[in-house]
Write an enzyme that holds these catalytic residues in place. Structure first.
Site, PDB file in Angstrom:
ATOM      1  N   TYR A  25      41.290  17.834  23.005  1.00 54.85           N
ATOM      2  CA  TYR A  25      40.031  18.574  22.927  1.00 54.85           C
ATOM      3  C   TYR A  25      39.465  19.005  24.279  1.00 54.85           C
ATOM      4  CZ  TYR A  25      40.271  16.685  18.224  1.00 54.85           C
ATOM      5  OH  TYR A  25      40.690  16.357  16.961  1.00 54.85           O
ATOM      6  N   HIS A 105      38.046  25.760  15.413  1.00 56.81           N
ATOM      7  CA  HIS A 105      38.685  24.480  15.738  1.00 56.81           C
ATOM      8  C   HIS A 105      39.202  24.571  17.165  1.00 56.81           C
ATOM      9  CE1 HIS A 105      38.426  23.076  11.638  1.00 56.81           C
ATOM     10  NE2 HIS A 105      38.793  24.292  11.274  1.00 56.81           N
TER      11      HIS A 105
END
Length: 154
Positions: A25, A105
């Site tokens: 991430y 996402h």
């Protein structure tokens, strides 16, 4: 000219951005992403504002979506996190308020575990952005600005 509103929604565990699995991430925190988006949006147009909300609770996310129906929200950018893969209630909330939304996402969910490949939202979203890192949020906001400029007056 009335100011338009884009609502940025982030689901479970996204409050941990910057420290949670940074190899997936990245190192940007949610606060830095929100700040960067606000700055970027103001450089694009003074007529659109960004509202942000993050929760780890499905019901709170649904309540905020319902609130968007009456608070003047014109578009939604949502990173639903794990709710993507199983929340029919979230799908129903998003379709029930009739506000266009973009699903975002950070990682490419299709390169990850099999259970992450299914989204209960994608077929209802105006656009789906995945795998672009935090830039995906910026792309989604930019899309919303273009959409709101082109949207016919009601």
């Amino acid at each position: 000219m009335a100011v338009k509103k884009i609502l940025l929604l982030n689901g479970p565990n996204l409050n941990l951005l910057g420290t949670r699995e940074p190899h997936i991430y990245g190192y940007d925190t949610l606060a830095s992403i929100e700040s960067s988006l606000t700055t970027y949006l103001s450089s694009l147009t003074p007529s659109v504002t960004l509202l942000s909300f993050q929760t780890n609770w499905e019901g709170a996310l649904i309540d905020r979506i319902h609130e968007a129906r009456t608070d003047g929200t014109d578009a939604i950018v949502i990173n639903p996190g794990a709710f993507t893969h199983y929340s029919i209630a979230l799908r129903d909330a998003l379709t029930g308020v009739d506000i266009p939304f973009v699903e975002v996402h950070i990682s490419n969910v299709h390169k990850r575990e099999e259970f992450r490949h299914k989204s209960f939202l994608s077929d209802k979203a105006e656009a789906v952005i995945c795998g672009l890192g935090v830039y995906g949020y910026r792309a989604a906001v930019e899309w919303c600005v273009g959409y709101l400029k082109e949207k016919p007056k009601a």
